[in-house]
Every structure is written in structure tokens, then in C-alpha cells.
Write a protein that holds these residues in place. Structure first.
Motif, mmCIF file in Angstrom:
data_model
loop_
_atom_site.group_PDB
_atom_site.id
_atom_site.type_symbol
_atom_site.label_atom_id
_atom_site.label_comp_id
_atom_site.label_asym_id
_atom_site.label_seq_id
_atom_site.Cartn_x
_atom_site.Cartn_y
_atom_site.Cartn_z
ATOM 1 N N THR A 142 41.032 21.880 44.827
ATOM 2 C CA THR A 142 41.853 22.974 45.348
ATOM 3 C C THR A 142 42.575 22.526 46.619
ATOM 4 O O THR A 142 41.975 21.891 47.486
ATOM 5 N N THR A 143 43.849 22.875 46.733
ATOM 6 C CA THR A 143 44.651 22.519 47.895
ATOM 7 C C THR A 143 45.242 23.769 48.521
ATOM 8 O O THR A 143 45.829 24.602 47.828
ATOM 9 N N SER A 150 49.912 28.959 50.426
ATOM 10 C CA SER A 150 49.586 28.993 48.998
ATOM 11 C C SER A 150 48.337 28.175 48.696
ATOM 12 O O SER A 150 48.012 27.218 49.398
ATOM 13 N N VAL A 151 47.632 28.573 47.633
ATOM 14 C CA VAL A 151 46.440 27.874 47.153
ATOM 15 C C VAL A 151 46.717 27.384 45.744
ATOM 16 O O VAL A 151 47.103 28.176 44.871
ATOM 17 N N SER A 157 49.022 28.375 41.055
ATOM 18 C CA SER A 157 49.234 28.535 42.486
ATOM 19 C C SER A 157 49.286 30.023 42.831
ATOM 20 O O SER A 157 49.968 30.794 42.153
ATOM 21 N N VAL A 158 48.539 30.420 43.857
ATOM 22 C CA VAL A 158 48.525 31.821 44.296
ATOM 23 C C VAL A 158 48.752 31.864 45.797
ATOM 24 O O VAL A 158 48.519 30.880 46.513
ATOM 25 N N GLN A 159 49.207 33.005 46.300
ATOM 26 C CA GLN A 159 49.475 33.168 47.724
ATOM 27 C C GLN A 159 48.280 33.805 48.434
ATOM 28 O O GLN A 159 47.615 34.687 47.892
ATOM 29 N N LEU A 160 48.040 33.360 49.645
ATOM 30 C CA LEU A 160 47.064 34.012 50.510
ATOM 31 C C LEU A 160 47.719 35.208 51.188
ATOM 32 O O LEU A 160 48.892 35.146 51.556
ATOM 33 N N THR A 161 46.963 36.284 51.351
ATOM 34 C CA THR A 161 47.450 37.386 52.167
ATOM 35 C C THR A 161 47.335 36.985 53.637
ATOM 36 O O THR A 161 46.695 35.974 53.973
ATOM 37 N N GLU A 209 37.678 33.938 45.189
ATOM 38 C CA GLU A 209 38.350 33.981 43.893
ATOM 39 C C GLU A 209 39.541 33.031 43.845
ATOM 40 O O GLU A 209 39.927 32.563 42.769
ATOM 41 N N LYS A 210 40.088 32.725 45.026
ATOM 42 C CA LYS A 210 41.257 31.848 45.071
ATOM 43 C C LYS A 210 40.906 30.380 45.290
ATOM 44 O O LYS A 210 41.650 29.498 44.846
ATOM 45 N N ILE A 211 39.779 30.100 45.976
ATOM 46 C CA ILE A 211 39.490 28.707 46.319
ATOM 47 C C ILE A 211 38.310 28.110 45.563
ATOM 48 O O ILE A 211 38.148 26.884 45.539
#
Length: 237
Positions: A142-143, A150-151, A157-161, A209-211
Motif C-alpha cells: 500500500t502506498t 490518495s491511498v 486508488s482511494v482518497q483520504l478524508t 479499510e483503506k490501508i
């Protein structure tokens, strides 16, 4: 150095109470190397031995004044210096800044004000040393791109709030160490913890959930019961 909070801070004030307070504030914010002094003589000795990366310096000291002491320090190094003083006259502020101080904070001060001003000065002064060249955080496959927020995992690829970004950045700055619930709440909400603990748990769950490959069994973002959370280093088992 790897992280902002690895930088060494020397706090100089003639009152032991203020020195202890600064140490407590900075420790709670995540700084790990803090030394204090209560006079020009102690400050000179600490400056030579401790070799600080920044100095929080009182103007009024029992055996001299901070303005003259800063000029001594400036002869050998250009470390950032923040004046901290009860003297709030414009001429004092202008004198300190004119002599080369990086900031001037008036007592009494809010803990968050001290932390924000100090970290701002440190980031300006040591940007090339505390930031990864490619401005990313790597967690296995994961980057996290700090520039875009972004993750990326694989092709997804998803955005962080904004809150997730603030929390993850705080954890990354202290990677491998426990970050307390208080410190995380201050990082995300710039406020005390009251009323935010449950909301913090929700944001941590969404971050996982994202990382994480398996958010239910996190490998990177761990809970330290009763204390807070910790972002594991890449070499952790």
C-alpha cells in the motif's frame, strides 16, 4: 533524521515550572528528545552537549538575557530559535525577530499554539531532511501519497478524508511509537478529547479499510489498549 519528532528541542526558561510544562506539552505532541535549562550558563552547556535542532528561548534569564544568548548561538549555528516571553511589547518582538529569531510567542500561551508554531518552524527549516524524496508513505503493498492524499493498493486508488489524512500523518510522524488518544484528537480536531473518542474509533476503522489488506486483523495500524494507536514500521514482524 527520519521524522519531525526525532528533532532535538532545547527549552530555556528561568522557571522550572515553565520548563516542565514545555517538556510535557512537547512530549504529548510526540517529540522524543527534549532538554531544558534555567539560565544562560545551563543553556550554553546544554547547547554544546545536546546539540539541539531548535531552541525555545525565554528573554528574561537570571544571568543574562535571551537576545544576547541567541546572538552567541548564531555565531556557530543557524538552528531555529523561538522566543517565549512574558514581555509582549512590540519593540521586544521586533528586536527578537530582527536579530534573527524564527518566531516570538507571548506568555501565557496555549499548548497547541506552542506545538503549531514550533512544528511550522521545524518543517520550514528541515523540510529536506524530514520528508521522503517522493513524499509517500509505504505500508507493504500500500502506498500513501501525501501530496494528493490518495491511498493506492494494486490497481485501486482511494482518497483520504481531511480527518483521515491528519490522523494518518500524525501516526506516520511517530511511526513505531504509541500515539495517545489525546494527541490524535488534537491532531484531527485541534481540541481536547472530550466527545471525540467514539468518532476517533470510526475514523481509525475507515483508515484501516483503506490501508490494510484485512481491516479486521490489522497489520499496520494497531490498537494499544488503554493508550492509543501505533503505526508499525515496515520491518515489524
Amino acid at each position: 533524521m527520519e521524522e519531525l519528532y526525532d528533532l532535538k528541542i532545547l527549552a530555556v526558561d528561568d522557571e522550572a515550572r515553565i520548563c516542565n510544562l514545555i517538556g510535557e506539552i512537547l512530549s504529548a505532541a510526540g517529540f522524543r528528545q527534549i532538554q531544558t535549562a534555567q539560565s544562560c550558563t545551563e543553556a550554553r552547556q546544554a547547547f554544546r552537549k545536546f546539540q539541539p535542532d531548535a531552541v525555545v528561548l525565554d528573554v528574561m534569564l537570571p544571568d543574562g538575557d535571551g537576545f544576547a544568548l541567541m546572538q552567541e548561538f548564531r555565531r556557530t549555528t543557524n538552528v531555529p530559535i523561538l522566543f517565549l516571553s512574558a514581555r509582549d511589547a512590540d519593540e521586544d518582538r521586533l528586536r527578537g525577530l530582527g536579530l534573527g529569531a524564527d518566531d516570538y510567542i507571548v506568555k501565557p500561551f496555549l499548548p497547541q499554539e506552542l506545538v503549531l508554531r514550533l512544528t511550522a518552524v521545524l518543517r520550514r527549516s528541515y523540510a529536506s531532511q524530514i520528508c521522503n524524496a517522493d513524499n509517500v508513505l509505504r505500508l507493504g503493498e500500500t502506498t500513501v501519497d501525501w501530496g494528493s492524499g490518495s491511498v493506492t493498493r494494486g490497481d485501486v486508488s482511494v482518497q483520504l478524508t481531511a480527518k483521515e489524512y491528519a490522523l494518518l500523518h500524525k501516526l506516520a510522524d511517530n511511526r513505531g511509537n504509541i500515539v495517545t488518544i489525546d494527541a490524535l484528537c488534537r491532531a484531527a480536531w485541534d481540541d481536547e478529547t472530550f466527545g471525540y473518542e467514539n468518532t476517533l474509533m470510526v475514523h481509525i476503522r475507515r483508515l484501516r479499510e483503506k490501508i490494510e489488506d484485512n481491516p479486521s486483523e490489522p497489520h499496520w495500524l494497531l490498537t494499544v489498549r488503554g493508550l492509543g494507536y501505533k503505526l508499525m514500521r515496515k520491518d515489524a514482524p
